[in-house]
Write an enzyme that holds these catalytic residues in place. Sequence first.
Site, short mmCIF file in Angstrom:
data_model
loop_
_atom_site.label_atom_id
_atom_site.label_comp_id
_atom_site.label_asym_id
_atom_site.label_seq_id
_atom_site.Cartn_x
_atom_site.Cartn_y
_atom_site.Cartn_z
N MET A 189 5.21 3.01 3.56
CA MET A 189 5.93 4.07 2.65
C MET A 189 6.04 5.72 2.77
O MET A 189 4.72 6.16 2.94
CB MET A 189 5.39 3.36 1.94
N ASN A 190 6.56 6.58 2.37
CA ASN A 190 6.68 7.46 2.17
C ASN A 190 6.43 8.77 4.29
O ASN A 190 5.74 8.93 3.98
CB ASN A 190 5.20 8.61 1.30
N SER A 191 7.24 7.98 4.89
CA SER A 191 7.22 7.73 5.86
C SER A 191 8.23 9.35 6.52
O SER A 191 8.11 9.69 7.72
CB SER A 191 6.98 6.96 7.50
N SER A 236 14.30 8.14 4.76
CA SER A 236 15.40 7.86 4.69
C SER A 236 15.67 9.47 5.09
O SER A 236 16.85 10.26 5.39
CB SER A 236 15.18 8.36 2.86
N ASP A 257 19.62 1.89 4.77
CA ASP A 257 18.23 2.57 4.30
C ASP A 257 18.27 1.25 3.65
O ASP A 257 18.80 0.62 3.26
CB ASP A 257 18.18 3.46 3.69
N GLU A 258 16.63 1.12 3.08
CA GLU A 258 15.81 0.03 2.71
C GLU A 258 16.09 -1.53 3.49
O GLU A 258 16.10 -2.12 2.82
CB GLU A 258 16.47 0.36 1.56
N ALA A 259 16.80 -1.46 4.85
CA ALA A 259 16.52 -2.93 5.70
C ALA A 259 16.18 -3.38 6.05
O ALA A 259 17.10 -4.84 5.60
CB ALA A 259 16.83 -2.32 6.77
N CYS A 312 -2.33 7.77 6.97
CA CYS A 312 -3.17 7.48 5.44
C CYS A 312 -4.26 8.81 4.90
O CYS A 312 -4.74 9.00 5.38
CB CYS A 312 -4.32 5.83 5.99
N CYS A 316 -7.10 8.48 4.46
CA CYS A 316 -8.57 8.96 5.15
C CYS A 316 -8.57 9.19 6.32
O CYS A 316 -9.25 10.10 7.36
CB CYS A 316 -9.02 7.43 5.44
#
Length: 184
Positions: free
Chosen positions: A11-13, A16, A82-84, A140, A142
């Site tokens: 997520m958040n990569s 979209s 999207d959201e496949a 991440c 980290c």
Amino acid sequence: MAKLFFRYAAMNSGKSTQLLQIANNYESMDKKVALYTSAIDDRYGVGMITSRLNIQRESNTFDAGFDFLAHDYGDTACVLVDEAQFMTPEQAQQLHRLAHKRNIPVICFGLRTDFQGHPFPGSAWLLSLADDVEEIKTICHCGRKATMHIRIDGDGRRVKEGPQVEIGGEARYRAVCGRCFHHD
């Protein structure tokens, strides 16, 4: 010859955002695109593809009963999904046929796994069928490459059990590396 592409990430990569950029590229050359997103993901309204950069487009929706092959794509130059991860195995097979029998490129974006590390059925089939698979990278907290994501509660604590599908963005999920995924 057209191909089925699967671009996956945590997520958040920017999945979209990339999809919307591809749509813009085709349309800037006066080419028609067909946009799809899951009816399940209604965070920004049903039928809206929205990036975290606040770019938004209306889209067709698919649910478990939707048949991608029943649509007349006419002069469509590219199908973008999207959201496949929310597709059924049958829908992944339909998109493979669409690319190869109707010669229309199909580019799918989605998550590979859920918050417990289990594959989404749609993603598993796309990983098997896609002619081209690409990992979109993000990081991440980290600093390592994020390949997984975790679900968090309202207090920021990790949630390890629950339904596979629970819609939410940054307030519910965090992208993490494998090391942080296994950290208790």
